[in-house]
Write a protein that holds these residues in place. Structure first.
Motif, PDB file in Angstrom:
ATOM      1  N   VAL A 110       3.336  13.334 -12.853  1.00  0.00           N
ATOM      2  CA  VAL A 110       2.670  13.735 -11.609  1.00  0.00           C
ATOM      3  C   VAL A 110       1.853  12.558 -11.109  1.00  0.00           C
ATOM      4  O   VAL A 110       1.002  12.033 -11.834  1.00  0.00           O
ATOM      5  CB  VAL A 110       1.732  14.951 -11.844  1.00  0.00           C
ATOM      6  CG1 VAL A 110       0.883  15.222 -10.611  1.00  0.00           C
ATOM      7  CG2 VAL A 110       2.530  16.193 -12.241  1.00  0.00           C
ATOM      8  N   LEU A 111       2.136  12.153  -9.894  1.00  0.00           N
ATOM      9  CA  LEU A 111       1.370  11.057  -9.284  1.00  0.00           C
ATOM     10  C   LEU A 111       0.669  11.594  -8.038  1.00  0.00           C
ATOM     11  O   LEU A 111       1.327  12.096  -7.122  1.00  0.00           O
ATOM     12  CB  LEU A 111       2.303   9.904  -8.886  1.00  0.00           C
ATOM     13  CG  LEU A 111       1.676   8.816  -8.006  1.00  0.00           C
ATOM     14  CD1 LEU A 111       0.529   8.098  -8.729  1.00  0.00           C
ATOM     15  CD2 LEU A 111       2.727   7.804  -7.552  1.00  0.00           C
ATOM     16  N   TRP A 126      10.463   8.955   1.094  1.00  0.00           N
ATOM     17  CA  TRP A 126      10.668   9.054  -0.365  1.00  0.00           C
ATOM     18  C   TRP A 126      11.392  10.360  -0.701  1.00  0.00           C
ATOM     19  O   TRP A 126      12.202  10.399  -1.624  1.00  0.00           O
ATOM     20  CB  TRP A 126       9.331   8.972  -1.095  1.00  0.00           C
ATOM     21  CG  TRP A 126       8.702   7.600  -1.059  1.00  0.00           C
ATOM     22  CD1 TRP A 126       9.360   6.408  -0.905  1.00  0.00           C
ATOM     23  CD2 TRP A 126       7.314   7.275  -1.178  1.00  0.00           C
ATOM     24  NE1 TRP A 126       8.460   5.372  -0.911  1.00  0.00           N
ATOM     25  CE2 TRP A 126       7.202   5.862  -1.087  1.00  0.00           C
ATOM     26  CE3 TRP A 126       6.146   8.027  -1.351  1.00  0.00           C
ATOM     27  CZ2 TRP A 126       5.966   5.190  -1.163  1.00  0.00           C
ATOM     28  CZ3 TRP A 126       4.919   7.366  -1.434  1.00  0.00           C
ATOM     29  CH2 TRP A 126       4.838   5.964  -1.343  1.00  0.00           C
ATOM     30  N   ALA A 127      11.076  11.429   0.043  1.00  0.00           N
ATOM     31  CA  ALA A 127      11.712  12.725  -0.246  1.00  0.00           C
ATOM     32  C   ALA A 127      13.222  12.635  -0.084  1.00  0.00           C
ATOM     33  O   ALA A 127      13.964  13.247  -0.853  1.00  0.00           O
ATOM     34  CB  ALA A 127      11.137  13.805   0.672  1.00  0.00           C
ATOM     35  N   PRO A 132      -0.564   2.725  -2.553  1.00  0.00           N
ATOM     36  CA  PRO A 132       0.317   3.846  -2.918  1.00  0.00           C
ATOM     37  C   PRO A 132       1.791   3.495  -2.811  1.00  0.00           C
ATOM     38  O   PRO A 132       2.604   3.996  -3.588  1.00  0.00           O
ATOM     39  CB  PRO A 132      -0.075   4.960  -1.926  1.00  0.00           C
ATOM     40  CG  PRO A 132      -0.898   4.319  -0.880  1.00  0.00           C
ATOM     41  CD  PRO A 132      -1.508   3.102  -1.482  1.00  0.00           C
ATOM     42  N   PHE A 133       2.129   2.608  -1.864  1.00  0.00           N
ATOM     43  CA  PHE A 133       3.546   2.212  -1.728  1.00  0.00           C
ATOM     44  C   PHE A 133       4.043   1.576  -3.034  1.00  0.00           C
ATOM     45  O   PHE A 133       5.044   2.007  -3.611  1.00  0.00           O
ATOM     46  CB  PHE A 133       3.729   1.227  -0.567  1.00  0.00           C
ATOM     47  CG  PHE A 133       5.174   0.884  -0.309  1.00  0.00           C
ATOM     48  CD1 PHE A 133       5.895   1.542   0.683  1.00  0.00           C
ATOM     49  CD2 PHE A 133       5.830  -0.077  -1.067  1.00  0.00           C
ATOM     50  CE1 PHE A 133       7.232   1.253   0.909  1.00  0.00           C
ATOM     51  CE2 PHE A 133       7.165  -0.373  -0.854  1.00  0.00           C
ATOM     52  CZ  PHE A 133       7.869   0.294   0.137  1.00  0.00           C
ATOM     53  N   PHE A 134       3.313   0.547  -3.524  1.00  0.00           N
ATOM     54  CA  PHE A 134       3.831  -0.175  -4.685  1.00  0.00           C
ATOM     55  C   PHE A 134       3.585   0.561  -6.006  1.00  0.00           C
ATOM     56  O   PHE A 134       4.356   0.389  -6.949  1.00  0.00           O
ATOM     57  CB  PHE A 134       3.310  -1.618  -4.693  1.00  0.00           C
ATOM     58  CG  PHE A 134       4.019  -2.436  -3.637  1.00  0.00           C
ATOM     59  CD1 PHE A 134       5.342  -2.827  -3.816  1.00  0.00           C
ATOM     60  CD2 PHE A 134       3.392  -2.758  -2.448  1.00  0.00           C
ATOM     61  CE1 PHE A 134       6.027  -3.535  -2.833  1.00  0.00           C
ATOM     62  CE2 PHE A 134       4.070  -3.469  -1.453  1.00  0.00           C
ATOM     63  CZ  PHE A 134       5.383  -3.864  -1.655  1.00  0.00           C
ATOM     64  N   LEU A 135       2.556   1.400  -6.033  1.00  0.00           N
ATOM     65  CA  LEU A 135       2.357   2.227  -7.232  1.00  0.00           C
ATOM     66  C   LEU A 135       3.507   3.233  -7.353  1.00  0.00           C
ATOM     67  O   LEU A 135       4.113   3.395  -8.418  1.00  0.00           O
ATOM     68  CB  LEU A 135       1.007   2.957  -7.143  1.00  0.00           C
ATOM     69  CG  LEU A 135       0.621   3.806  -8.345  1.00  0.00           C
ATOM     70  CD1 LEU A 135       0.525   2.968  -9.612  1.00  0.00           C
ATOM     71  CD2 LEU A 135      -0.709   4.527  -8.095  1.00  0.00           C
ATOM     72  N   THR A 136       3.820   3.887  -6.244  1.00  0.00           N
ATOM     73  CA  THR A 136       4.909   4.874  -6.252  1.00  0.00           C
ATOM     74  C   THR A 136       6.236   4.180  -6.531  1.00  0.00           C
ATOM     75  O   THR A 136       7.063   4.675  -7.306  1.00  0.00           O
ATOM     76  CB  THR A 136       4.952   5.617  -4.896  1.00  0.00           C
ATOM     77  OG1 THR A 136       3.641   6.090  -4.604  1.00  0.00           O
ATOM     78  CG2 THR A 136       5.913   6.790  -4.930  1.00  0.00           C
ATOM     79  N   ALA A 189      -2.057  -6.951  -7.798  1.00  0.00           N
ATOM     80  CA  ALA A 189      -1.829  -7.205  -9.227  1.00  0.00           C
ATOM     81  C   ALA A 189      -2.436  -6.074 -10.057  1.00  0.00           C
ATOM     82  O   ALA A 189      -1.862  -5.627 -11.063  1.00  0.00           O
ATOM     83  CB  ALA A 189      -2.436  -8.547  -9.621  1.00  0.00           C
ATOM     84  N   SER A 190      -3.587  -5.587  -9.623  1.00  0.00           N
ATOM     85  CA  SER A 190      -4.259  -4.496 -10.325  1.00  0.00           C
ATOM     86  C   SER A 190      -3.440  -3.201 -10.209  1.00  0.00           C
ATOM     87  O   SER A 190      -3.333  -2.432 -11.167  1.00  0.00           O
ATOM     88  CB  SER A 190      -5.659  -4.328  -9.732  1.00  0.00           C
ATOM     89  OG  SER A 190      -6.387  -3.366 -10.410  1.00  0.00           O
ATOM     90  N   VAL A 191      -2.849  -2.977  -9.046  1.00  0.00           N
ATOM     91  CA  VAL A 191      -1.999  -1.793  -8.836  1.00  0.00           C
ATOM     92  C   VAL A 191      -0.806  -1.858  -9.789  1.00  0.00           C
ATOM     93  O   VAL A 191      -0.444  -0.859 -10.427  1.00  0.00           O
ATOM     94  CB  VAL A 191      -1.514  -1.726  -7.367  1.00  0.00           C
ATOM     95  CG1 VAL A 191      -0.473  -0.631  -7.172  1.00  0.00           C
ATOM     96  CG2 VAL A 191      -2.696  -1.527  -6.419  1.00  0.00           C
ATOM     97  N   ARG A 192      -0.226  -3.038  -9.905  1.00  0.00           N
ATOM     98  CA  ARG A 192       0.953  -3.187 -10.777  1.00  0.00           C
ATOM     99  C   ARG A 192       0.569  -3.014 -12.246  1.00  0.00           C
ATOM    100  O   ARG A 192       1.313  -2.395 -13.018  1.00  0.00           O
ATOM    101  CB  ARG A 192       1.599  -4.549 -10.530  1.00  0.00           C
ATOM    102  CG  ARG A 192       2.226  -4.598  -9.131  1.00  0.00           C
ATOM    103  CD  ARG A 192       3.334  -5.629  -9.028  1.00  0.00           C
ATOM    104  NE  ARG A 192       4.251  -5.305  -7.955  1.00  0.00           N
ATOM    105  CZ  ARG A 192       4.460  -6.046  -6.871  1.00  0.00           C
ATOM    106  NH1 ARG A 192       3.807  -7.184  -6.698  1.00  0.00           N
ATOM    107  NH2 ARG A 192       5.333  -5.660  -5.953  1.00  0.00           N
ATOM    108  N   SER A 193      -0.604  -3.535 -12.638  1.00  0.00           N
ATOM    109  CA  SER A 193      -1.058  -3.340 -14.028  1.00  0.00           C
ATOM    110  C   SER A 193      -1.296  -1.869 -14.310  1.00  0.00           C
ATOM    111  O   SER A 193      -1.004  -1.382 -15.404  1.00  0.00           O
ATOM    112  CB  SER A 193      -2.368  -4.074 -14.303  1.00  0.00           C
ATOM    113  OG  SER A 193      -2.280  -5.388 -13.916  1.00  0.00           O
TER     114      SER A 193
END
Ligand SMILES: NC(=O)c1ccc[n+]([C@@H]2O[C@H](COP(=O)([O-])OP(=O)(O)OC[C@H]3O[C@@H](n4cnc5c(N)ncnc54)[C@H](OP(=O)(O)O)[C@@H]3O)[C@@H](O)[C@H]2O)c1
Length: 256
Positions: free
Chosen positions: A94-95, A177-178, A126-130, A80-84
């Motif tokens: 840039v991530l 992802w590339a 990193p998966f869900f943030l990206t 939940a914190s990653v999504r926020s």
């Protein structure tokens, strides 16, 4: 985003001007140095981590150097914190997926909670943030993602089974992802640091890090700045034709 250089031209030092850079784990070590360099290149940097005091220090040091930054607290172990964080960050150009935990445990002694935490912070976050940020980058036709792996995916280190597996997953995500974002203007790359002297490694196993550095052909450890330089190169237009790649920054450790 890409402009070809004419003969005699040099890259503008403000190559991230007008861009927003999000660096996870930028309250310490490699991530903090990457945040400082991106800000020096003109980016507005979002500094993130759990520790608000270290976050404020990082923002203050960037501002003291003339850069722009703000801190957003986030716990990468908490989805939940990653999504926020993704929502609060907004339109990121840039991530840098740098936040990571690296406890070493012999395989037979690895408990399930520790295993899950490693995968939650190093892979799920990193998966869900990206995943949350890529569609916006694609819609704007530009973006650069840099994942921070480890050279320990390329040579086996006893006790690093679960940790190296998380980073091998991150390297796999880099390649997928590339190709998944083919033709969108987004580039995705990774850097694999070797033994680097940071707050994290000094607290955990300073002698093991020193020994690993001695065993590299350069016969020393890295500074966080040396790794951050590679991250920033991969994030910048200077690496405009590098895509889906993993760059070792390990003093030659993986070649012998
Ligand atoms: N140093 C090395 O020798 C080395 C070698 C190969 C790869 N790496 C990789 O490089 C990356 C950075 O390592 P480092 O040595 O610079 O580490 P570090 O000094 O320990 O810094 C780690 C950063 O990650 C953040 N972080 C850790 N757990 C978090 C969580 N649950 N939620 C949010 N943020 C979290 C920390 O922020 P807070 O404490 O504020 O939460 C901190 O900013 C890691 O991915 C590591 O695996 C390091």
């Amino acid at each position: 985003m890409f402009t070809e250089l004419r003969m005699g031209e040099v890259w503008d030092h403000m190559e991230f001007d007008g861009q927003i850079a999000l660096v996870t784990g930028s309250t310490s070590g490699i991530g903090r140095e990457a945040a400082r360099l991106l800000a020096a290149g003109g980016a507005m940097v979002i500094v993130t981590g759990r520790d608000a005091a270290r976050g404020a220090e990082t923002v203050a040091s960037i501002e003291a150097e003339g850069g722009r930054a703000k801190f957003i607290a986030a716990d990468m172990a908490d989805l939940a914190s990653v999504r926020s964080l993704a929502e609060a960050a907004g339109e990121v150009d840039v991530l840098v997926n740098n936040a990571g935990v690296f406890p070493f445990t012999p395989t037979a002694e690895q408990d399930v909670a520790g295993f899950e935490r490693l995968f939650d912070v190093n892979v799920r976050a990193p998966f869900f943030l990206t995943a949350a940020l890529l569609p916006g980058m694609a819609a704007r036709g530009r973006g650069s993602v840099v994942n921070v792996s480890t050279s320990a995916t390329s040579y086996a280190v006893p006790g690093a089974a679960a940790y190296a597996a998380t980073k091998a997953a991150l390297e796999s995500l880099t390649r997928t992802w590339a190709v998944e974002y083919r033709g969108t203007g987004i580039r995705v790359n990774a850097v694999a640091p070797g033994a680097t002297v940071t707050e994290g490694t000094q607290a955990l196993a300073p002698e093991a890090v020193a020994e690993s550095g001695r065993r590299s052909p350069l016969a020393r450890t890295a500074s966080p700045r040396e790794i951050a330089e590679v991250i920033v190169f991969l994030a910048s237009p200077r690496s405009s034709y590098v895509h889906g790649e993993l760059i070792q920054a390990d003093g030659g450790r993986t070649i012998g």
